[in-house]
Design a protein around this motif. Structure first.
Motif, short mmCIF file in Angstrom:
data_model
loop_
_atom_site.label_atom_id
_atom_site.label_comp_id
_atom_site.label_asym_id
_atom_site.label_seq_id
_atom_site.Cartn_x
_atom_site.Cartn_y
_atom_site.Cartn_z
N TYR A 194 -22.55 -12.97 16.70
CA TYR A 194 -22.38 -13.38 15.30
C TYR A 194 -22.57 -12.18 14.36
CZ TYR A 194 -23.57 -14.99 10.70
OH TYR A 194 -23.61 -15.13 9.33
N LEU A 195 -23.62 -11.39 14.60
CA LEU A 195 -23.86 -10.23 13.74
C LEU A 195 -22.69 -9.25 13.81
CD1 LEU A 195 -27.64 -9.51 14.35
CD2 LEU A 195 -26.58 -10.65 12.40
N PHE A 196 -22.12 -9.07 14.98
CA PHE A 196 -20.98 -8.18 15.14
C PHE A 196 -19.77 -8.73 14.41
CE2 PHE A 196 -17.19 -6.85 17.49
CZ PHE A 196 -17.30 -5.48 17.33
N PHE B 36 -26.90 -21.85 22.09
CA PHE B 36 -26.62 -22.11 23.50
C PHE B 36 -26.36 -20.87 24.34
CE2 PHE B 36 -25.56 -26.30 21.65
CZ PHE B 36 -26.50 -27.03 22.34
N ILE B 37 -26.08 -19.75 23.72
CA ILE B 37 -25.92 -18.49 24.44
C ILE B 37 -27.02 -17.56 23.94
CG2 ILE B 37 -24.35 -16.62 25.05
CD1 ILE B 37 -22.04 -18.45 24.23
N PRO B 38 -28.17 -17.60 24.59
CA PRO B 38 -29.34 -16.87 24.07
C PRO B 38 -29.08 -15.39 23.85
CG PRO B 38 -29.97 -18.30 25.88
CD PRO B 38 -28.48 -18.32 25.82
N PHE B 39 -29.52 -14.92 22.73
CA PHE B 39 -29.47 -13.53 22.26
C PHE B 39 -28.04 -13.00 22.13
CE2 PHE B 39 -33.73 -13.83 24.11
CZ PHE B 39 -34.45 -13.60 22.96
N PHE B 40 -27.22 -13.12 23.15
CA PHE B 40 -25.85 -12.61 23.06
C PHE B 40 -25.08 -13.33 21.96
CE2 PHE B 40 -21.36 -12.76 24.17
CZ PHE B 40 -21.09 -11.40 24.19
N LEU C 246 -38.35 -21.84 20.08
CA LEU C 246 -38.55 -21.57 18.66
C LEU C 246 -37.69 -20.40 18.20
CD1 LEU C 246 -40.19 -22.46 16.17
CD2 LEU C 246 -41.91 -20.78 16.85
N TRP C 247 -37.61 -19.34 19.02
CA TRP C 247 -36.75 -18.19 18.69
C TRP C 247 -35.29 -18.62 18.60
CZ3 TRP C 247 -37.64 -13.54 16.86
CH2 TRP C 247 -38.91 -13.00 16.95
N LEU C 248 -34.81 -19.43 19.55
CA LEU C 248 -33.42 -19.88 19.53
C LEU C 248 -33.12 -20.73 18.31
CD1 LEU C 248 -32.80 -20.72 23.28
CD2 LEU C 248 -31.98 -18.76 21.99
N VAL C 249 -34.05 -21.61 17.96
CA VAL C 249 -33.87 -22.43 16.77
C VAL C 249 -33.86 -21.54 15.53
CG1 VAL C 249 -34.96 -24.20 15.33
CG2 VAL C 249 -34.77 -24.54 17.79
N GLY C 250 -34.70 -20.53 15.50
CA GLY C 250 -34.73 -19.61 14.36
C GLY C 250 -33.43 -18.82 14.23
N PHE C 251 -32.90 -18.34 15.35
CA PHE C 251 -31.61 -17.62 15.32
C PHE C 251 -30.50 -18.54 14.82
CE2 PHE C 251 -32.94 -14.56 18.93
CZ PHE C 251 -33.51 -13.70 18.00
N TRP D 147 -20.92 -21.19 14.83
CA TRP D 147 -21.71 -20.00 15.11
C TRP D 147 -23.17 -20.32 15.38
CZ3 TRP D 147 -20.02 -15.72 16.90
CH2 TRP D 147 -18.70 -15.37 16.67
N ALA D 148 -23.69 -21.37 14.77
CA ALA D 148 -25.07 -21.78 15.07
C ALA D 148 -25.16 -22.31 16.50
CB ALA D 148 -25.54 -22.84 14.08
N ALA D 149 -24.14 -23.05 16.94
CA ALA D 149 -24.12 -23.54 18.32
C ALA D 149 -24.01 -22.39 19.31
CB ALA D 149 -22.96 -24.52 18.51
N ILE D 150 -23.18 -21.40 18.99
CA ILE D 150 -23.05 -20.23 19.87
C ILE D 150 -24.38 -19.49 19.93
CG2 ILE D 150 -21.95 -17.98 20.08
CD1 ILE D 150 -19.39 -19.27 18.98
#
Length: 113
Positions: A53-55, A44-48, A15-20, A38-41
């Motif tokens: 993306y934010l960076f 598929f690459i959790p948290f990082f 759920l967190w990954l889908v939310g991000f 960017w949504a795929a990144i």
């Protein structure tokens, strides 16, 4: 009970990954970025991936015309509060205006550019 624990252990992180990924997908076009990539990144690459993306989103905001250190007359940046100070010589000693900083022998001059 096991199904509840399994649902929490798998469902909550998913759920967190889908939310991000959803946040990135909605926010990316506002910043001129590819939302699917960017949504795929972010998914598929959790948290990082989300923090990357934010960076990258923050890097899109740079405008050299607003940067007081970009360009200018000097070949290096001098903060405005330090302008007009007497330049320092080797090891932080005070230097005279016409003193040769590099202690070159007399007659050795750098070519003019």
């Amino acid at each position: 009970m096991d199904l509840l624990i399994l649902g929490i252990l798998i469902g909550l992180p998913l759920l967190w990954l889908v939310g991000f990924a959803a946040y990135v997908y909605v926010d990316a076009p506002k910043n001129g970025m590819n939302p699917r990539k960017w949504a795929a990144i972010a998914f598929f690459i959790p948290f990082f991936g989300f923090f990357a993306y934010l960076f990258e989103r923050g890097e899109q905001d740079y405008d050299p015309s607003e940067d007081p250190y970009a360009g200018g007359e000097a070949p290096f940046a001098i903060h405005e509060s330090r302008r007009g100070e007497k330049p320092l010589g080797p090891a932080g000693t005070e230097r005279e205006e016409n003193e040769n900083e590099w202690n070159d022998p007399k007659g050795v001059d750098l070519p003019e550019e």
